[in-house]
Design a protein around this motif. Structure first.
Motif, PDB file in Angstrom:
ATOM      1  N   LEU A  29       9.156  46.359  18.245  1.00 36.20           N
ATOM      2  CA  LEU A  29       8.923  46.394  19.695  1.00 36.20           C
ATOM      3  C   LEU A  29       9.733  47.444  20.442  1.00 36.20           C
ATOM      4  N   GLY A  30      10.756  47.996  19.796  1.00 40.68           N
ATOM      5  CA  GLY A  30      11.614  48.939  20.510  1.00 40.68           C
ATOM      6  C   GLY A  30      12.414  48.237  21.597  1.00 40.68           C
ATOM      7  N   ASP A  31      12.529  48.851  22.765  1.00 42.31           N
ATOM      8  CA  ASP A  31      13.350  48.292  23.848  1.00 42.31           C
ATOM      9  C   ASP A  31      12.877  46.924  24.320  1.00 42.31           C
ATOM     10  N   ASP A  32      11.596  46.628  24.124  1.00 43.33           N
ATOM     11  CA  ASP A  32      11.088  45.312  24.548  1.00 43.33           C
ATOM     12  C   ASP A  32      11.749  44.174  23.777  1.00 43.33           C
ATOM     13  N   ALA A  33      12.316  44.501  22.610  1.00 48.08           N
ATOM     14  CA  ALA A  33      12.984  43.464  21.812  1.00 48.08           C
ATOM     15  C   ALA A  33      14.197  42.890  22.528  1.00 48.08           C
ATOM     16  N   LEU A  34      14.723  43.630  23.501  1.00 46.53           N
ATOM     17  CA  LEU A  34      15.899  43.137  24.222  1.00 46.53           C
ATOM     18  C   LEU A  34      15.601  41.853  24.989  1.00 46.53           C
ATOM     19  N   GLU A  35      14.327  41.569  25.218  1.00 45.18           N
ATOM     20  CA  GLU A  35      13.967  40.308  25.866  1.00 45.18           C
ATOM     21  C   GLU A  35      14.264  39.115  24.958  1.00 45.18           C
ATOM     22  N   LEU A  36      14.553  39.390  23.677  1.00 44.13           N
ATOM     23  CA  LEU A  36      14.798  38.320  22.710  1.00 44.13           C
ATOM     24  C   LEU A  36      16.256  38.248  22.273  1.00 44.13           C
ATOM     25  N   ILE A  37      17.078  39.120  22.807  1.00 43.14           N
ATOM     26  CA  ILE A  37      18.457  39.203  22.313  1.00 43.14           C
ATOM     27  C   ILE A  37      19.282  37.981  22.708  1.00 43.14           C
ATOM     28  N   ASP A  38      18.885  37.269  23.765  1.00 44.99           N
ATOM     29  CA  ASP A  38      19.608  36.043  24.113  1.00 44.99           C
ATOM     30  C   ASP A  38      19.440  34.977  23.031  1.00 44.99           C
ATOM     31  N   GLY A  40      20.844  34.890  10.530  1.00 45.50           N
ATOM     32  CA  GLY A  40      19.393  34.902  10.338  1.00 45.50           C
ATOM     33  C   GLY A  40      18.687  35.375  11.587  1.00 45.50           C
ATOM     34  N   ALA A  41      19.178  34.926  12.754  1.00 46.47           N
ATOM     35  CA  ALA A  41      18.594  35.350  14.024  1.00 46.47           C
ATOM     36  C   ALA A  41      18.844  36.832  14.261  1.00 46.47           C
ATOM     37  N   GLY A  42      20.003  37.324  13.798  1.00 44.11           N
ATOM     38  CA  GLY A  42      20.295  38.740  13.923  1.00 44.11           C
ATOM     39  C   GLY A  42      19.327  39.590  13.125  1.00 44.11           C
ATOM     40  N   VAL A  43      19.003  39.149  11.903  1.00 48.80           N
ATOM     41  CA  VAL A  43      18.039  39.879  11.073  1.00 48.80           C
ATOM     42  C   VAL A  43      16.657  39.831  11.717  1.00 48.80           C
ATOM     43  N   ALA A  44      16.264  38.664  12.219  1.00 50.24           N
ATOM     44  CA  ALA A  44      14.962  38.537  12.889  1.00 50.24           C
ATOM     45  C   ALA A  44      14.903  39.451  14.107  1.00 50.24           C
ATOM     46  N   PHE A  45      16.012  39.557  14.842  1.00 53.44           N
ATOM     47  CA  PHE A  45      16.055  40.445  16.005  1.00 53.44           C
ATOM     48  C   PHE A  45      15.889  41.902  15.592  1.00 53.44           C
ATOM     49  N   LYS A  46      16.465  42.274  14.459  1.00 53.45           N
ATOM     50  CA  LYS A  46      16.319  43.653  14.001  1.00 53.45           C
ATOM     51  C   LYS A  46      14.864  43.954  13.629  1.00 53.45           C
ATOM     52  N   ILE A  47      14.141  42.962  13.107  1.00 53.94           N
ATOM     53  CA  ILE A  47      12.700  43.122  12.861  1.00 53.94           C
ATOM     54  C   ILE A  47      11.989  43.361  14.196  1.00 53.94           C
ATOM     55  N   ALA A  48      12.353  42.538  15.200  1.00 51.14           N
ATOM     56  CA  ALA A  48      11.758  42.695  16.529  1.00 51.14           C
ATOM     57  C   ALA A  48      12.071  44.076  17.098  1.00 51.14           C
ATOM     58  N   ASP A  49      13.302  44.529  16.888  1.00 48.52           N
ATOM     59  CA  ASP A  49      13.721  45.843  17.372  1.00 48.52           C
ATOM     60  C   ASP A  49      12.860  46.944  16.748  1.00 48.52           C
ATOM     61  N   ALA A  50      12.623  46.823  15.448  1.00 49.41           N
ATOM     62  CA  ALA A  50      11.809  47.830  14.760  1.00 49.41           C
ATOM     63  C   ALA A  50      10.353  47.799  15.222  1.00 49.41           C
ATOM     64  N   VAL A  85       4.251  38.379   1.186  1.00 49.85           N
ATOM     65  CA  VAL A  85       5.480  37.698   1.615  1.00 49.85           C
ATOM     66  C   VAL A  85       6.515  38.723   2.071  1.00 49.85           C
ATOM     67  N   VAL A  86       7.038  38.513   3.286  1.00 49.01           N
ATOM     68  CA  VAL A  86       8.169  39.289   3.780  1.00 49.01           C
ATOM     69  C   VAL A  86       9.340  38.325   3.944  1.00 49.01           C
ATOM     70  N   VAL A  87      10.409  38.582   3.241  1.00 51.19           N
ATOM     71  CA  VAL A  87      11.604  37.738   3.324  1.00 51.19           C
ATOM     72  C   VAL A  87      12.602  38.372   4.295  1.00 51.19           C
ATOM     73  N   THR A  88      13.052  37.597   5.282  1.00 46.85           N
ATOM     74  CA  THR A  88      14.174  38.040   6.138  1.00 46.85           C
ATOM     75  C   THR A  88      15.247  36.971   6.028  1.00 46.85           C
ATOM     76  N   ASP A  89      16.411  37.355   5.563  1.00 45.09           N
ATOM     77  CA  ASP A  89      17.445  36.371   5.251  1.00 45.09           C
ATOM     78  C   ASP A  89      18.816  37.045   5.344  1.00 45.09           C
ATOM     79  N   HIS A  90      19.861  36.226   5.293  1.00 46.80           N
ATOM     80  CA  HIS A  90      21.228  36.770   5.308  1.00 46.80           C
ATOM     81  C   HIS A  90      22.152  36.011   4.387  1.00 46.80           C
ATOM     82  N   SER A 132      11.888  31.358  16.439  1.00 47.08           N
ATOM     83  CA  SER A 132      11.427  31.620  17.803  1.00 47.08           C
ATOM     84  C   SER A 132      11.325  33.119  18.064  1.00 47.08           C
ATOM     85  N   ILE A 133      12.302  33.886  17.608  1.00 47.04           N
ATOM     86  CA  ILE A 133      12.273  35.342  17.785  1.00 47.04           C
ATOM     87  C   ILE A 133      11.059  35.940  17.079  1.00 47.04           C
ATOM     88  N   MET A 134      10.822  35.501  15.842  1.00 45.50           N
ATOM     89  CA  MET A 134       9.703  36.062  15.086  1.00 45.50           C
ATOM     90  C   MET A 134       8.372  35.657  15.727  1.00 45.50           C
TER      91      MET A 134
END
Length: 769
Positions: free
Chosen positions: A210-219, A198-208, A163-168, A97-99
């Protein structure tokens, strides 16, 4: 029932706690909590207690983040077709969902694929990858999986798909040749927070991206982080703290509908709300159906559509609960049959594959044994199952030793998934039963658990709740503090829940009490043979009808050391305090013991054939009855210290019709003032004074005797007059007053207390303990 050995997490001295508290400007309670978590540096304490969004780390600290952004930016710029490949649990659903929402914010409409637990299995699936390739995708982004998909990813690369792998998850021996692998534990590029979900890694992608807009996905990242039980330390604390805080602001329509359905307050969400309400419902989708609807729910902006999915999710979760309850109840007979085995092998052709892991976990919790739970699939003619194990037993090692017997197998030390033929299972069973001995694992041994703080019932208050909450959010790596209440009782014990196994009670020290709930603990409470227990649990708040009350969530309770003493004393002492004693009964004892010579002499005349002794004579090894009560407790203490009797009946007779008088200070002062302000009062005229003042005559006689002994008054020619006392006197300087206080203690402890409390008091002095 699993035997738990409770130990205190840390044992700092009072001085160490006090010094730490002053140095760090925190309360003593919080100081002890922090010390128990090895948080002793000011910077670490600050980061831990004040986790906020400013502590989010640079996303480019993650391995290949720069490469991932380059690939994604290029795909966005060129209008490439992007697919997201996720997972069917709550971490995978929130990651997807975050991605998806991140790419949508960049103007892309990605497709996503959530593998089906039963058809596709976990992780990269070549057939699915081929299907996605046929959809003419240009880029595949994996979330919460992919690092183990070397062959599957090679297939996509051979098709010219990036292919971009995001995993933990744990790293394989050989990494796939993806265009980028964003992972927190790649050797040489370990991230500052290596335990991202996994959601934390996806959020870090969003952070990179979107910048501050990624905070809309931190929940959403917070939900995945809590659901996946990763340590709530470092950046994970920030993600969860900030995510819970922003749930009301981020306006995810589907999440809001789900929270409402769970009857939670969106602006007061806690990690427990997510862990026990939200995450299980998302997980239920992947257990019983396909979890794609979970992604649709968390990413939709359509309220009516969200409500439809939430209603469907609620039905699926209810069904999941019923299936788990039915399967576990069915398994109980097999568990009983295997009570002498070190590993539980539970199977059926009726159980749903999606709930086998939950049933295995329950079996482990109940029996402290490794458990394999499986369902026979007619179509494949295989048993498909899940395994779980307690700490101290490596399930992966045990199964891997016989990997040739499995059709498929994978997992780690405490959990696994597998499939096996009937023949393979028959061969595996005796071999598996040998594994506990090989690992020196004793399923009958105790499990060590830890508590954080010793408290009394009177210490439980909302201030303590406030101090505890400063350590939140709680979870893996930061458990909620467990409190120990020693030598308390469980009162008002009730059976609750559909099956009547849950406990509702009050924990009390005889003066104060607090409500308590213990899941699955009612049978244990009913079987207790003493009221004196040590209780372990977490302190929380129960809100009902607008009122907030403290409530203990019980983890365990056990007979306390004092309770063990009382059990011993219950075999020795009998309560005869309210019984009628006849000569025939007295004759049944080896000896009848007296504390007062007057009663001894009277009994000698009335019962010449009964062996009568005074309290200072030995009665070791005898069956005795204590006839009367001592004038002070020290005499009784010495008696029970020095006589190891077989059995003792406690009668404690007295001729007094009234209970011992408790001196009334106000009445005494009023009487003394009356004497000082009135003349010509004769000592033998005190019955008139008593009547005038409204006091009892025996009270007046007692008060007057005390006044004479303290030189407050004197007798002159038969009249009571004020004495010329030259110094201040304390009441306890009067022998009469002191004796009365001692008798009051005797009355309160030996006569008025219930038998359990009396034995509890005696346990500190009695030689039988």
């Amino acid at each position: 029932m699993v035997l738990i050995n409770w130990e205190k997490r840390k044992n700092p001295t009072k001085k160490e706690i006090s010094d730490f508290a002053k140095e760090n400007n925190v309360s003593d309670v919080l100081a002890e909590f922090l010390i128990s978590r090895d948080l002793t540096e000011k910077s670490d304490i600050d980061d831990f207690i004040h986790a906020d969004v400013t502590e989010l780390q640079d996303p480019f600290g993650l391995h290949d983040m720069d490469k991932a952004l380059e690939v994604i930016d290029d795909a966005v710029e060129n209008g490439s077709k992007i697919a997201i490949y996720g997972d069917y649990d709550a971490d995978g659903v929130t990651s997807t969902s975050i991605m998806k929402l991140t790419l949508q914010k960049l103007g892309v409409k990605p497709i996503f694929y959530i593998p089906d637990r039963f058809k596709d299995g976990y992780g990269p699936n070549l057939d699915v990858y081929k299907f996605l390739a046929e959809q003419n995708i240009d880029l595949l982004i994996t979330v919460d999986n992919g690092v183990s998909g070397k062959d599957e990813i090679k297939y996509l690369k051979d098709q010219g798909i990036k292919v971009v792998v995001t995993d933990h998850h744990d790293l394989p021996d050989e990494l796939p040749e993806a265009d980028a692998i964003v992972h927190p534990t790649i050797p040489g590029s370990e991230y500052v927070c290596p335990y991202l979900s996994g959601a934390g890694v996806a959020f870090k992608i969003a952070d990179a991206l979107l910048g501050d807009d990624a905070l809309e996905l931190i929940d959403l990242a917070a939900i995945g982080t809590i659901a996946d039980s990763v340590p709530l330390l470092g950046e994970n604390r920030v993600i969860v703290t900030e995510g819970l805080k922003r749930m009301a602001d981020n306006k995810h329509v589907g999440l809001g509908a789900l929270i409402k359905k769970c009857k939670l307050k969106i602006n007061q969400m806690t990690e427990e709300d997510v862990g026990f309400k939200i995450a299980p419902r998302i997980n239920a989708l992947g257990r019983l159906t396909n979890a794609s609807s979970g992604v649709e729910l968390l990413t939709t902006g359509d309220e009516s559509f969200a409500k439809e999915i939430v209603d469907e999710t609620e039905e699926i979760n209810s069904k999941r609960q019923e299936l788990v309850a039915t399967a576990f109840n069915d398994s109980e007979s097999q568990i009983a049959e295997q009570k002498d085995d070190g590993v539980l092998i539970l199977k059926s052709d009726k159980w749903h594959q999606g709930i086998l892991g939950i049933v295995a976990s329950r079996a482990v919790d109940q029996e402290n044994k490794p458990a394999l739970v499986m369902q026979y699939d007619e179509e494949s003619q295989l048993y498909k199952g899940s395994g779980r194990s307690p700490e101290g037993f490596n399930l992966f090692e045990a199964l891997n030793a016989h990997h040739d017997l499995f059709a498929s197998f994978g997992g780690h030390a405490q959990a696994c998934g597998f499939s096996i033929t009937k023949e393979g299972l028959e061969k595996l069973t005796p071999l598996l039963l040998e594994e506990p001995a090989k690992q020196s694992f004793n399923p009958e041994g105790s499990v060590t658990k830890y508590f954080d703080l010793n408290v009394a019932v009177k210490d439980l208050n909302f201030d303590l709740i406030k101090e505890i909450s400063r350590l939140a959010p709680f979870g893996m790596g930061n458990p909620k503090p467990v409190l120990k209440l020693s030598n308390v009782s469980l009162s008002q014990v009730k059976s609750i829940g559909k099956d009547g196994t849950h406990l509702k009670a009050s924990v009390t020290d005889g003066q104060q009490q607090v409500g308590a709930i213990g899941f699955g603990m009612y049978p244990k409470a009913e079987a207790m043979n003493t009221d004196i227990v040590d209780v372990y649990g977490e302190l929380g708040i129960n809100e009902w009808a607008g009122r907030k009350n403290l409530q203990m969530m019980l983890d365990d309770f056990e007979v306390s050391s004092e309770g063990l003493k009382i059990n011993q004393l219950q075999d020795v002492y009998f309560d005869y305090r309210n019984k009628q004693i006849s000569g025939a009964i007295l004759d049944k004892f080896d000896a009848v013991v007296f504390f007062n010579e007057t009663y001894y002499e009277a009994a000698s005349r009335s019962h010449p054939k009964v062996k009568l002794i005074m309290y200072n004579e030995s009665c070791d090894g005898q069956n005795i009855l204590i006839y009367d009560r001592p004038h002070n407790l020290d005499l009784f203490k010495e008696f029970i210290k020095n006589n190891k009797t077989k059995h003792v009946a406690l009668y404690f007779h007295t001729d007094l019709t009234n209970r011992y008088l408790k001196p009334d200070m106000i009445a005494m002062k009023s009487f003394l003032k009356y004497l000082y302000t009135h003349q010509n009062i004769k000592a033998d005229g005190m019955d008139l004074v008593a009547e005038y003042l409204g006091y009892k005559k025996n009270d007046i006689d007692f008060y007057l005797k005390v006044f004479f002994e303290l030189d407050f008054v004197k007798m002159v020619n038969g009249f009571v007059e004020k004495a010329n006392a030259s110094q201040q006197r304390e009441l306890i300087e009067s022998p009469t007053y002191l004796k009365r206080l001692q008798r009051n203690d005797v009355e309160k402890i030996l006569i008025e207390s219930d038998f359990g409390d009396l034995l509890s008091w005696m346990s500190d002095y009695d030689c039988h303990c």
